[in-house]
Design a protein around this motif. Structure first.
Motif, PDB file in Angstrom:
ATOM      1  N   ASP A 148      72.832   3.641 -39.506  1.00 19.79           N
ATOM      2  CA  ASP A 148      72.983   2.564 -38.528  1.00 19.79           C
ATOM      3  C   ASP A 148      72.602   3.025 -37.118  1.00 19.79           C
ATOM      4  O   ASP A 148      72.412   2.193 -36.229  1.00 19.79           O
ATOM      5  CB  ASP A 148      74.418   2.046 -38.531  1.00 19.79           C
ATOM      6  CG  ASP A 148      74.780   1.389 -39.848  1.00 19.79           C
ATOM      7  OD1 ASP A 148      73.880   0.799 -40.484  1.00 19.79           O
ATOM      8  OD2 ASP A 148      75.952   1.478 -40.249  1.00 19.79           O
ATOM      9  N   LEU A 149      72.493   4.327 -36.912  1.00 20.02           N
ATOM     10  CA  LEU A 149      72.148   4.854 -35.593  1.00 20.02           C
ATOM     11  C   LEU A 149      70.662   5.160 -35.439  1.00 20.02           C
ATOM     12  O   LEU A 149      70.220   5.603 -34.377  1.00 20.02           O
ATOM     13  CB  LEU A 149      72.961   6.125 -35.311  1.00 20.02           C
ATOM     14  CG  LEU A 149      74.473   5.937 -35.291  1.00 20.02           C
ATOM     15  CD1 LEU A 149      75.164   7.263 -35.025  1.00 20.02           C
ATOM     16  CD2 LEU A 149      74.875   4.898 -34.261  1.00 20.02           C
ATOM     17  N   ILE A 150      69.877   4.911 -36.495  1.00 18.03           N
ATOM     18  CA  ILE A 150      68.444   5.194 -36.434  1.00 18.03           C
ATOM     19  C   ILE A 150      67.730   4.094 -35.647  1.00 18.03           C
ATOM     20  O   ILE A 150      67.863   2.910 -35.939  1.00 18.03           O
ATOM     21  CB  ILE A 150      67.836   5.315 -37.846  1.00 18.03           C
ATOM     22  CG1 ILE A 150      68.430   6.528 -38.556  1.00 18.03           C
ATOM     23  CG2 ILE A 150      66.311   5.413 -37.774  1.00 18.03           C
ATOM     24  CD1 ILE A 150      68.012   6.660 -40.009  1.00 18.03           C
ATOM     25  N   GLU A 151      66.990   4.518 -34.632  1.00 16.60           N
ATOM     26  CA  GLU A 151      66.178   3.586 -33.847  1.00 16.60           C
ATOM     27  C   GLU A 151      64.787   3.445 -34.452  1.00 16.60           C
ATOM     28  O   GLU A 151      64.255   2.357 -34.579  1.00 16.60           O
ATOM     29  CB  GLU A 151      66.060   4.069 -32.405  1.00 16.60           C
ATOM     30  CG  GLU A 151      65.227   3.159 -31.523  1.00 16.60           C
ATOM     31  CD  GLU A 151      65.161   3.659 -30.108  1.00 16.60           C
ATOM     32  OE1 GLU A 151      64.032   3.939 -29.633  1.00 16.60           O
ATOM     33  OE2 GLU A 151      66.220   3.779 -29.478  1.00 16.60           O
ATOM     34  N   ARG A 152      64.208   4.604 -34.823  1.00 21.03           N
ATOM     35  CA  ARG A 152      62.872   4.552 -35.431  1.00 21.03           C
ATOM     36  C   ARG A 152      62.621   5.811 -36.252  1.00 21.03           C
ATOM     37  O   ARG A 152      63.283   6.826 -36.073  1.00 21.03           O
ATOM     38  CB  ARG A 152      61.788   4.366 -34.379  1.00 21.03           C
ATOM     39  CG  ARG A 152      61.584   5.523 -33.467  1.00 21.03           C
ATOM     40  CD  ARG A 152      60.494   5.206 -32.419  1.00 21.03           C
ATOM     41  NE  ARG A 152      60.336   6.299 -31.494  1.00 21.03           N
ATOM     42  CZ  ARG A 152      61.050   6.459 -30.394  1.00 21.03           C
ATOM     43  NH1 ARG A 152      61.980   5.593 -30.077  1.00 21.03           N
ATOM     44  NH2 ARG A 152      60.830   7.490 -29.604  1.00 21.03           N
ATOM     45  N   LEU A 196      67.251   8.694 -33.103  1.00 21.45           N
ATOM     46  CA  LEU A 196      68.460   7.879 -33.066  1.00 21.45           C
ATOM     47  C   LEU A 196      68.539   7.087 -31.768  1.00 21.45           C
ATOM     48  O   LEU A 196      67.789   7.343 -30.821  1.00 21.45           O
ATOM     49  CB  LEU A 196      69.700   8.780 -33.201  1.00 21.45           C
ATOM     50  CG  LEU A 196      69.751   9.684 -34.422  1.00 21.45           C
ATOM     51  CD1 LEU A 196      71.079  10.418 -34.476  1.00 21.45           C
ATOM     52  CD2 LEU A 196      69.507   8.911 -35.700  1.00 21.45           C
ATOM     53  N   VAL A 197      69.452   6.146 -31.709  1.00 22.62           N
ATOM     54  CA  VAL A 197      69.603   5.291 -30.535  1.00 22.62           C
ATOM     55  C   VAL A 197      69.994   6.078 -29.292  1.00 22.62           C
ATOM     56  O   VAL A 197      69.737   5.642 -28.179  1.00 22.62           O
ATOM     57  CB  VAL A 197      70.604   4.144 -30.787  1.00 22.62           C
ATOM     58  CG1 VAL A 197      70.082   3.191 -31.844  1.00 22.62           C
ATOM     59  CG2 VAL A 197      71.972   4.673 -31.160  1.00 22.62           C
ATOM     60  N   ASP A 198      70.597   7.264 -29.469  1.00 20.30           N
ATOM     61  CA  ASP A 198      70.972   8.093 -28.313  1.00 20.30           C
ATOM     62  C   ASP A 198      69.882   9.098 -27.960  1.00 20.30           C
ATOM     63  O   ASP A 198      70.105  10.019 -27.189  1.00 20.30           O
ATOM     64  CB  ASP A 198      72.303   8.803 -28.562  1.00 20.30           C
ATOM     65  CG  ASP A 198      72.227   9.850 -29.665  1.00 20.30           C
ATOM     66  OD1 ASP A 198      71.174   9.966 -30.321  1.00 20.30           O
ATOM     67  OD2 ASP A 198      73.231  10.549 -29.877  1.00 20.30           O
ATOM     68  N   THR A 203      66.743  13.583 -31.860  1.00 16.15           N
ATOM     69  CA  THR A 203      65.562  13.592 -32.709  1.00 16.15           C
ATOM     70  C   THR A 203      65.720  14.645 -33.798  1.00 16.15           C
ATOM     71  O   THR A 203      66.154  15.766 -33.520  1.00 16.15           O
ATOM     72  CB  THR A 203      64.306  13.901 -31.868  1.00 16.15           C
ATOM     73  OG1 THR A 203      64.210  12.931 -30.832  1.00 16.15           O
ATOM     74  CG2 THR A 203      63.049  13.861 -32.709  1.00 16.15           C
TER      75      THR A 203
END
Length: 79
Positions: free
Chosen positions: A17-21, A32-34, A37
């Motif tokens: 759920d924290l993966i941005e791309r 991740l969203v924060d 990498t």
């Protein structure tokens, strides 16, 4: 959580759920969203499949969950 493997072959669990791309250039990089990498040995398609299986498992568990007595009381109050 999904389990992925760093390039040094150590494995770790990651909250999808924290993966941005996810990028493949050529190594697979998870951002991740924060902005943390991670470079992993799995392909982008493999990571996506792990996420899909994880989310399907969550949905299946929720569908099979019978709830506890407090939720049963809530359901009776609605009817």
């Amino acid at each position: 959580m999904i389990v992925v493997t760093r390039l040094n072959q150590t494995r770790f669990a990651l909250n999808p759920d924290l993966i941005e791309r996810i990028q493949a250039s050529p190594d697979t990089t998870i951002v991740l969203v924060d902005a943390a990498t991670f470079v992993v040995t799995e392909t982008m398609d493999e990571v996506i499949a792990k996420i899909t299986r994880y989310r399907a498992g969550v949905l299946a568990a929720a569908a099979n969950w019978s709830g506890d007595i407090s939720h049963a009381d809530d359901a009776e109050a609605v009817h």
